[in-house]
Design an enzyme around this catalytic site. Structure first.
Site, PDB file in Angstrom:
ATOM      1  N   SER A 155       0.845  -1.188   0.000  1.00  9.39           N
ATOM      2  CA  SER A 155       0.000   0.000   0.000  1.00  9.39           C
ATOM      3  C   SER A 155       0.882   1.239   0.000  1.00  9.39           C
ATOM      4  CB  SER A 155      -0.870   0.001   1.266  1.00  9.39           C
ATOM      5  OG  SER A 155      -1.487   1.254   1.485  1.00  9.39           O
ATOM      6  N   TYR A 168      -2.209  -0.427  10.219  1.00  8.36           N
ATOM      7  CA  TYR A 168      -2.196  -0.829   8.806  1.00  8.36           C
ATOM      8  C   TYR A 168      -0.777  -0.765   8.241  1.00  8.36           C
ATOM      9  CZ  TYR A 168      -3.855  -0.932   3.921  1.00  8.36           C
ATOM     10  OH  TYR A 168      -4.095  -1.247   2.603  1.00  8.36           O
TER      11      TYR A 168
END
Length: 295
Positions: A155, A168
């Site tokens: 990501s 995350y």
């Protein structure tokens, strides 16, 4: 400059006849990539924990003329389930030519709002899940001696310090680090490794991301989350970028130019980047934790 080396054996001519395993195939980037590979003539091996969505992807892939040799609904956090799937596949089929770890989840929040469950689930799904796939599917690829490719979807939060993304980012930075080591470990086996670093993509993950301690129904919160979604690229566009990156044996595969620029900013201008990210953090917090309405 992009990190690139010689194209792995066979991918320069496309994916026809190549055995490709994809996780997260029921929706979003995983589904879009599976359908593009099906249209290109790849032989697909698919999994997702969403059984209904997986069935739909399988049906649509076959409608495109694609071959779905095996598929199974499972949770990649369950090592035994992944190992059984791998064993069943390798009993009846040759080793994979490409393994794609696409499945993932997301949760945002400050450390006073994130629970242990948030931290653990990010690591279990986004980091340990791909590791379960790697340890069960990559050794047969190595042993086959034909080369191949491993794709891990990280990501933008695996590159830069996005606000409220600590849990995350812990999982996505970990996956990027793992990918970098394997890039060199597997090079002698003619196996390429790519790590995808998407920004916003129009997937169910973006629409359903859990934001700890925030009421997503608040109109002001919805305004800012919708603005974030407004910059998102389609899953199909992301899938195109990923597959082109694999053919070119890119290490970092970007799905949008903004993330490439932001990462370059971080690497080349650390002090301005730090100042900018502090300011962004303040603005992000104001936007997602609005003051109570006055009556």
């Amino acid at each position: 400059m992009e990190q690139q080396s010689e194209i792995p054996d066979g991918f320069g001519a496309g994916f026809r006849g190549k055995r490709c395993l994809l996780t997260g195939a029921a929706s979003g980037i995983g589904r879009a990539t599976a359908l593009k590979l099906a249209a290109d003539g790849a032989e697909l091996y698919l999994t997702d924990r969403d059984a209904k969505g997986l069935e739909e992807t399988v049906a649509d892939a076959r409608a495109l003329g694609g071959v779905v040799a095996e598929y199974r609904a499972l949770d990649i956090t369950d090592h035994d389930a992944v190992a059984r799937f791998a064993a069943d596949i390798h009993t009846n089929h040759l080793a994979m030519d490409m393994v794609m770890n696409i499945a993932g989840i997301s949760a945002w929040g400050t450390i006073d709002q994130l629970t242990h469950h948030h931290w653990k689930s990010m690591i279990d799904v986004n980091l340990m899940g791909p590791i379960h796939v790697i340890e069960t599917f990559m050794p047969p690829m190595v042993a086959a001696g034909r080369g191949g490719h491993l794709v891990n979807v990280s990501s933008a939060a695996g590159l830069v310090a996005l606000p409220w993304h600590a849990a995350y980012s812990a999982s996505k930075y970990g996956l990027r680090g793992l990918s970098e080591v394997l890039r060199f470990d597997l090079h002698r086996h003619r196996i390429g490794v790519s790590v995808v670093v998407p920004g916003a993509v129009k997937t169910p993950l973006v629409q359903s991301v859990h934001i700890a301690g925030v009421d997503r129904d608040d109109p002001r919160v919805q305004f800012w989350t919708n603005r974030f979604g407004g910059h998102a690229v389609s899953p199909e566009a992301a899938a195109d970028k990923i597959l082109r990156g694999v053919v070119r044996n890119r290490f970092l595969i970007y799905t949008s130019h903004d993330i490439r620029a932001l990462y370059m900013f971080k690497r080349t201008m650390w002090v301005p980047y730090s100042m900018a990210m502090k300011r962004v953090n303040v603005l992000f917090t104001r936007a997602l934790r609005p003051h109570p309405r006055r009556h």
